[in-house]
Design an enzyme around this catalytic site. Sequence first.
Site, short mmCIF file in Angstrom:
data_model
loop_
_atom_site.label_atom_id
_atom_site.label_comp_id
_atom_site.label_asym_id
_atom_site.label_seq_id
_atom_site.Cartn_x
_atom_site.Cartn_y
_atom_site.Cartn_z
N HIS A 125 28.52 -28.94 16.83
CA HIS A 125 29.23 -28.82 15.55
C HIS A 125 29.23 -30.14 14.77
O HIS A 125 29.61 -30.14 13.59
CB HIS A 125 30.70 -28.42 15.77
CG HIS A 125 30.85 -27.03 16.33
ND1 HIS A 125 30.32 -25.93 15.71
CD2 HIS A 125 31.48 -26.57 17.44
CE1 HIS A 125 30.62 -24.84 16.43
NE2 HIS A 125 31.31 -25.21 17.48
N ASP A 162 25.49 -20.87 22.71
CA ASP A 162 26.94 -21.03 22.65
C ASP A 162 27.54 -19.89 21.81
O ASP A 162 26.89 -19.35 20.93
CB ASP A 162 27.26 -22.39 21.99
CG ASP A 162 28.74 -22.76 22.06
OD1 ASP A 162 29.12 -23.47 23.00
OD2 ASP A 162 29.50 -22.32 21.17
N HIS A 164 29.61 -20.09 19.52
CA HIS A 164 29.76 -20.50 18.12
C HIS A 164 28.43 -20.92 17.51
O HIS A 164 27.53 -21.35 18.22
CB HIS A 164 30.73 -21.69 18.04
CG HIS A 164 32.06 -21.44 18.66
ND1 HIS A 164 32.34 -21.76 19.97
CD2 HIS A 164 33.18 -20.86 18.16
CE1 HIS A 164 33.59 -21.41 20.25
NE2 HIS A 164 34.12 -20.85 19.17
N ASP A 249 30.76 -20.18 26.49
CA ASP A 249 31.90 -19.44 25.93
C ASP A 249 31.59 -18.00 25.52
O ASP A 249 32.55 -17.26 25.22
CB ASP A 249 32.59 -20.24 24.80
CG ASP A 249 31.65 -21.04 23.93
OD1 ASP A 249 30.42 -20.85 24.05
OD2 ASP A 249 32.13 -21.84 23.11
ZN LIG Z 1 31.35 -22.87 21.47
#
Ligand SMILES: [Zn+2]
Length: 342
Positions: A125, A162, A164, A249
Amino acid sequence: MKVGIVYDEIFLKHHPGSYHPERPERLVKTLERLAQEDVSPLTEYLSPRKAKKEEILWNHSESHYERVAATAGKTAVQLDPDTATSEDSFEAALYAVGAQFVALDEIFKENYKAIFCLVRPPGHHAETDQAMGFCLFNNVALAAHYAIKVLKLSRVLIVDWDLHHGNGTQRSFYHTSEILYFSTHQFPYYPGTGRMEEVGHGEGEGFTINVPLPAGCGDAEYLLIFKEVLKPIALEYRPEIVMISAGFDPYREDPLGGMQVSTEGFGALAGIIQEIAEETCGGRILLTLEGGYSLTGLSESIAEVIKVLAGTKKPQASPPPSGLGQELVSQARKFFSKYWKL
Ligand SMILES: [Zn+2]
């Protein structure tokens, strides 16, 4: 061949807060699992080095570097609503980046085919000028810069599984074809980017592949997308190395996610990437840890991935056919056939 693990205790010294899900116990639990006898003989541990300032600046602004550097020695600094540091976070972040460089050197010396960087803080991120979403510096993006600048590669595939979307990684390489960024992620969800229409720009158009997924997807959907969308694109691209932003995740019991991937499912995803790497680049795979907040899910899934990559276990997941998976695949194939032979 053994799987390399790059690790150092410095990665336990980043404390983003007592109740923060991205906590040192994630690595403690994983190391305990990897020490058990079914995995331990398959691994060899390597020490990271510290990345230099000029290396961090390949991907980040000087002002961002200085902002993170200024947190050194301070008990707690909040860099964004989700991202805080402690005394040693800056040091840990420099080693997390340097871990990638050590891993790449070892892979290209042909000492290992696959190396897992077991690092904290995570990276995908982190934007060029901003810490974000538990991330300080973008580890995988800096690995890709190292591959291009130091190892003189011209085609790097980053697979980001991931939960996200890796907004920082996408943005770093949005304008280039030297990095092919492929991401599956829960959508709509944090950080809000990663629509299919985000395909890259200029020379990079078609080299960003986002497959946004509704909550509830599991092994059936992920495996079908990796086999039917990622694999043909990757074989056409012919990367010189595959990097994995390995976040765990999407695990079925992850407290931050809404996905249903099993431990065996992660092993099967790694198996598909291994097939791609074997066919295109001598099996070279760099994995770097991103998210994953169920301690059991994280540690068991990493153990499974290592067994698959070391060749002692065939990928186990064999999910039943899924209508949703087929629908997602046909949508993505139709969309990306403008850029790739699908
Ligand atoms: Zn994540």
